[in-house]
Structure formats: structure tokens, C-alpha cells
Scaffold this motif. Sequence first.
Motif, short mmCIF file in Angstrom:
data_model
loop_
_atom_site.label_atom_id
_atom_site.label_comp_id
_atom_site.label_asym_id
_atom_site.label_seq_id
_atom_site.Cartn_x
_atom_site.Cartn_y
_atom_site.Cartn_z
N TRP A 145 -6.76 2.46 -4.17
CA TRP A 145 -7.06 1.80 -2.86
C TRP A 145 -8.58 1.95 -2.92
N VAL B 248 -2.62 0.59 -3.98
CA VAL B 248 -2.37 -0.75 -3.83
C VAL B 248 -1.53 -1.24 -5.13
N LEU C 199 0.82 -1.03 0.03
CA LEU C 199 0.07 0.06 -0.11
C LEU C 199 0.92 1.11 -0.09
#
Length: 289
Positions: free
Chosen positions: A270, A182, A171
Motif C-alpha cells: 500500500w 493492494v 485492499l
Amino acid sequence: MSGIGTPGAGLRTAGRTRPSGVITRGTTNANRLRRVDRWLTGVHGSLLRGAVDPLVVDVGYGASPVTTLELLRRLRTVRADVEVIGFEIDPERVAAALPHARDGLSFARGGFEVPLPAGRSATAIRAFNVLRQYDEDAVPAAWSRMCARLAPEGVLVEGTCDELGRRAVWLGIGADARPRTVTFATRLAGFGRPSELAERLPKALIHRNVPGEPVHAFLAAFDRAWDLHAPLAAFGARQRWLAATETLARDWPVCDGPARRRQGEVTVAWSAVAPRGTDISAGAVDTFR
């Protein structure tokens, strides 16, 4: 790499001198973190070059400081005056690492609290194979503690890889402790299917690879794209990966371009894969391109 363990001991020690965490097995191997280091220098090279204080922290480097030494060497291809500090909570590991210290490289006892000298903030923090040891509900607090020591534009890189560093997922997290991206990365030679990367998901996602969760849907879509381009296997795994990630980008917010994907990476926002109904479901707008 893991030098920091169970959630209870570490995350209740704010304001004390005791490092935040407990000792784990700390296994590591040379070149294990080459993929994440390559991403850090490639994607965040401008961050390092523009930093007033180019300080990078390695949290939980493990029983050997080899990957911290490699981190310094790789960062210095971007900026010659980068400084790296490695933190471990085991005093014996710190003592073993001290003979490797040099100009711009030091080692000290510390954990999630990242005990930097007064007045200093980190441009980047790398915490790999550390939070894997924790309960999922301990993750946001750990992120917050580390991100509190970042410069305003800094980045926390937190993730997991296999023992040889051939497969990894990490991350990119901002100074506000909110994930942006990600990244899925693999050695393409001998690669099977994208869903095999699920076993290397970071703690925030590892238990969410089940039907109904976004990360499960993403990996399923990645598998379908991979299968669609099976005929390209005759030209090599790299060509098949490039085609599969291009197909994936039609429906998913892929954040990188072909130059990075050629290296066996693909980065997504993300917000597209974040767990549902948790404290870590919210994500910030992607600013790490």
C-alpha cells in the motif's frame, strides 16, 4: 453487492441500534467475488486455520446472498468449522436471505458497525462494492468502524469489481485500520492493458489516478512492462502477465510470487500507491504475504 450507501447517514450512528449506512441497489451475481475469495483462502489460509474463533463477516452482500454462500463454501476448503455471518441494512434483504441459513451460516441486519454477538471478533471481514458509494473522506471512518470488530491479527478485505467479477482491485487492511496491500486481479483471457484496471480501483484510490499520484505512476509503469513483453502474447496472456509483473517487481514492492501471479493477480505494498496528503496516505508494513 452494495448494501450500504451515503456517508452521512451511516457514519454518524455510532452507539445506536440503527445500522450504519443506507440502502443502495445491491446488485450481485453468482461467482462475482471468486477472485477475492481465492485470494482470501490462498493468502490468509493460515490465519483461518490458526484462529481461535474462525468467524468471517460479509458486509453488504446485496439483494441476493449468493456470494455469501459461495464464501462459506470456499472458506470451508481451508477450515471445515469456519462460520460466516452476512450483514445487510435492508430488512427485506435479510428476510430473503434467512431461508439460506444453515449450520455455520447466518444473516442479520447490520452495517459498518458489524454488530457481532458480545465477546466475538471476526477473523476476516469482506466488504466489496460498498465504499464505492461513498465520498473519499468517509473511507477512513468506515475502515475504523469495521476494523474495530476484527481480531488482533484479522484482515478487512475492501474493494471493487465489475459486474461479472472479471476485474477487481482490493485492499488488505489490518485490525489497526491501516492498509497493508493492494491487489490487482483480472481474467487474463481477453485482457487489454493493466491501466484498464483503474476503473475498478477502490474508493480510496479511484480519484487518485491522475498524474502526480503514486497509483497513476504504478499503472503507467505496469503498462510499460506489459508493452515491453508484447512478443510473449504469442504464448498466451498468462506468460505475458508473468513477465510483466516480474519486470514491475524490479522497481515496485510486489508482495506475491509467481504462484499467485499465474492466477492473474499482482499485489503491491500500500505504501507504494497510497494517496498523497490524506488521512489514508499512511500504511503499515506489509504483513499479509
